[in-house]
Motif scaffolding. Structure first.
Motif, PDB file in Angstrom:
ATOM      1  N   GLU A 120     -24.035  31.802  10.856  1.00  0.00           N
ATOM      2  CA  GLU A 120     -25.024  31.222   9.949  1.00  0.00           C
ATOM      3  C   GLU A 120     -24.607  31.397   8.491  1.00  0.00           C
ATOM      4  O   GLU A 120     -24.798  30.503   7.657  1.00  0.00           O
ATOM      5  N   LEU A 121     -24.029  32.536   8.162  1.00  0.00           N
ATOM      6  CA  LEU A 121     -23.557  32.767   6.804  1.00  0.00           C
ATOM      7  C   LEU A 121     -22.426  31.806   6.444  1.00  0.00           C
ATOM      8  O   LEU A 121     -22.375  31.272   5.323  1.00  0.00           O
ATOM      9  N   ALA A 122     -21.520  31.579   7.403  1.00  0.00           N
ATOM     10  CA  ALA A 122     -20.415  30.650   7.160  1.00  0.00           C
ATOM     11  C   ALA A 122     -20.938  29.241   6.944  1.00  0.00           C
ATOM     12  O   ALA A 122     -20.478  28.520   6.042  1.00  0.00           O
ATOM     13  N   GLU A 123     -21.915  28.863   7.753  1.00  0.00           N
ATOM     14  CA  GLU A 123     -22.490  27.527   7.619  1.00  0.00           C
ATOM     15  C   GLU A 123     -23.174  27.354   6.263  1.00  0.00           C
ATOM     16  O   GLU A 123     -23.186  26.252   5.690  1.00  0.00           O
TER      17      GLU A 123
ATOM     18  N   GLU B  70     -18.567  32.596   2.905  1.00  0.00           N
ATOM     19  CA  GLU B  70     -17.435  32.965   3.751  1.00  0.00           C
ATOM     20  C   GLU B  70     -17.145  34.466   3.704  1.00  0.00           C
ATOM     21  O   GLU B  70     -16.816  35.075   4.722  1.00  0.00           O
ATOM     22  N   ALA B  71     -17.288  35.069   2.536  1.00  0.00           N
ATOM     23  CA  ALA B  71     -16.963  36.489   2.391  1.00  0.00           C
ATOM     24  C   ALA B  71     -17.848  37.356   3.274  1.00  0.00           C
ATOM     25  O   ALA B  71     -17.359  38.206   4.032  1.00  0.00           O
ATOM     26  N   GLN B  72     -19.172  37.145   3.197  1.00  0.00           N
ATOM     27  CA  GLN B  72     -20.083  37.936   4.021  1.00  0.00           C
ATOM     28  C   GLN B  72     -19.949  37.579   5.493  1.00  0.00           C
ATOM     29  O   GLN B  72     -20.112  38.439   6.368  1.00  0.00           O
ATOM     30  N   ALA B  73     -19.641  36.322   5.774  1.00  0.00           N
ATOM     31  CA  ALA B  73     -19.428  35.916   7.171  1.00  0.00           C
ATOM     32  C   ALA B  73     -18.279  36.717   7.775  1.00  0.00           C
ATOM     33  O   ALA B  73     -18.367  37.187   8.916  1.00  0.00           O
ATOM     34  N   CYS B  74     -17.225  36.903   6.997  1.00  0.00           N
ATOM     35  CA  CYS B  74     -16.065  37.648   7.494  1.00  0.00           C
ATOM     36  C   CYS B  74     -16.405  39.122   7.716  1.00  0.00           C
ATOM     37  O   CYS B  74     -15.906  39.743   8.658  1.00  0.00           O
ATOM     38  N   VAL B  75     -17.255  39.678   6.853  1.00  0.00           N
ATOM     39  CA  VAL B  75     -17.662  41.078   7.002  1.00  0.00           C
ATOM     40  C   VAL B  75     -18.363  41.277   8.338  1.00  0.00           C
ATOM     41  O   VAL B  75     -18.038  42.195   9.107  1.00  0.00           O
ATOM     42  N   TRP B  76     -19.320  40.409   8.649  1.00  0.00           N
ATOM     43  CA  TRP B  76     -20.081  40.560   9.890  1.00  0.00           C
ATOM     44  C   TRP B  76     -19.261  40.152  11.109  1.00  0.00           C
ATOM     45  O   TRP B  76     -19.421  40.734  12.191  1.00  0.00           O
ATOM     46  N   LEU B  77     -18.383  39.193  10.929  1.00  0.00           N
ATOM     47  CA  LEU B  77     -17.531  38.784  12.039  1.00  0.00           C
ATOM     48  C   LEU B  77     -16.579  39.908  12.422  1.00  0.00           C
ATOM     49  O   LEU B  77     -16.327  40.144  13.609  1.00  0.00           O
TER      50      LEU B  77
ATOM     51  N   PHE C  23     -12.916  27.462   7.840  1.00  0.00           N
ATOM     52  CA  PHE C  23     -12.575  28.500   6.853  1.00  0.00           C
ATOM     53  C   PHE C  23     -11.283  29.207   7.257  1.00  0.00           C
ATOM     54  O   PHE C  23     -11.164  29.725   8.372  1.00  0.00           O
ATOM     55  N   SER C  24     -10.316  29.240   6.352  1.00  0.00           N
ATOM     56  CA  SER C  24      -9.013  29.829   6.662  1.00  0.00           C
ATOM     57  C   SER C  24      -9.121  31.313   6.979  1.00  0.00           C
ATOM     58  O   SER C  24      -8.407  31.818   7.864  1.00  0.00           O
ATOM     59  N   ALA C  25      -9.991  32.039   6.280  1.00  0.00           N
ATOM     60  CA  ALA C  25     -10.129  33.479   6.515  1.00  0.00           C
ATOM     61  C   ALA C  25     -10.633  33.743   7.927  1.00  0.00           C
ATOM     62  O   ALA C  25     -10.202  34.706   8.587  1.00  0.00           O
TER      63      ALA C  25
END
Length: 241
Positions: free
Chosen positions: A186-189, A193-200, A224-226
């Motif tokens: 949901e954060l990525a959407e 992207e930064a917080q999405a990566c933290v939770w992922l 997202f490349s990250a």
């Protein structure tokens, strides 16, 4: 079952699995229901003692005679999965219901899961939702994630993406890896992207192998490349000898 040192547990044996198991066994033989349920879990997992699912089930049954909620729930788990006994989904559901009636969050969750899938009971998504809601009110993170799915998909409740996101976040903060994954999605959407990566990262660290295998194609196809890089890194780690 919850782990940790009890008030009466000798501190010098906490980090010694075999000594800890001996202490638990002694307390169980003296009739302590918590110790009996804990001994069952130790036997089921093979921690500090030889793994023995049948004996584990016996100790769960002994503790259940004292109406120990987790022991009753664990009898259900054994019956559902065939641990030390023949599989009986009907009996598993009965035990989950008993544990739920005693207020155990895991009993509520497990009975809700059977109701969701119609295993051992008639499928009843509305009843399942209510059980997950009760478990979530007790702080059960996995139930919070499932409430998120109900609201995300509009199943038996109105579709509400914002409420779904709130449940996913609560599940993530509660430590559920599926909740963390959904929260990250949901954060990525939303473009974070930064917080999405933290939770992922947190989700992938604790997720089951089966979940990871299903997640890799999704991550590798991310915009997202990250996130693509993270999926590739964890996929390589899973394939490493």
């Amino acid at each position: 079952m919850q782990s940790g040192q009890s008030a009466s547990e000798p501190s010098e044996i906490v980090d010694n699995p075999r000594a800890y198991t001996r202490w638990v066994m002694h307390a169980a033989q003296l009739g302590d229901a918590d110790a009996q349920a804990t001994l069952g879990q130790l036997l089921l997992d093979g921690r500090g003692v030889q793994k023995d699912a049948q004996l584990a089930l016996s100790w769960f049954r002994i503790a259940a005679q004292q109406r120990h909620p987790m022991a009753i729930n664990m009898i259900g788990r054994c019956l559902e999965n065939g641990w030390g006994c023949a599989i009986s989904l009907t009996e598993a559901a009965q035990h989950y219901r008993q544990a739920a009636d005693l207020g155990l969050d895991w009993g509520l969750y497990n009975h809700g899961q059977l109701l969701t899938r119609g295993r051992g009971v008639d499928q009843d998504l509305s009843a399942a939702y209510e059980l997950f809601r009760q478990a979530a009110d007790k702080g059960h993170a996995k139930s919070m994630n499932l409430l998120g799915r109900f609201h995300h998909e509009g199943v038996v409740v109105a579709k509400d993406i914002q409420l779904a996101r709130q449940w996913y976040q609560r599940a993530a903060e509660g430590g559920d890896f599926r909740g963390q994954y959904n929260h990250a999605s949901e954060l990525a959407e939303a473009g974070d992207e930064a917080q999405a990566c933290v939770w992922l990262e947190r989700a992938l660290t604790t997720a089951t192998p089966g979940f990871l295998q299903a997640a890799y194609p999704v991550l590798l196809g991310s915009a997202f490349s990250a996130i693509r890089d993270m999926g590739l890194r964890y996929q390589r780690q899973s394939l490493a000898p």
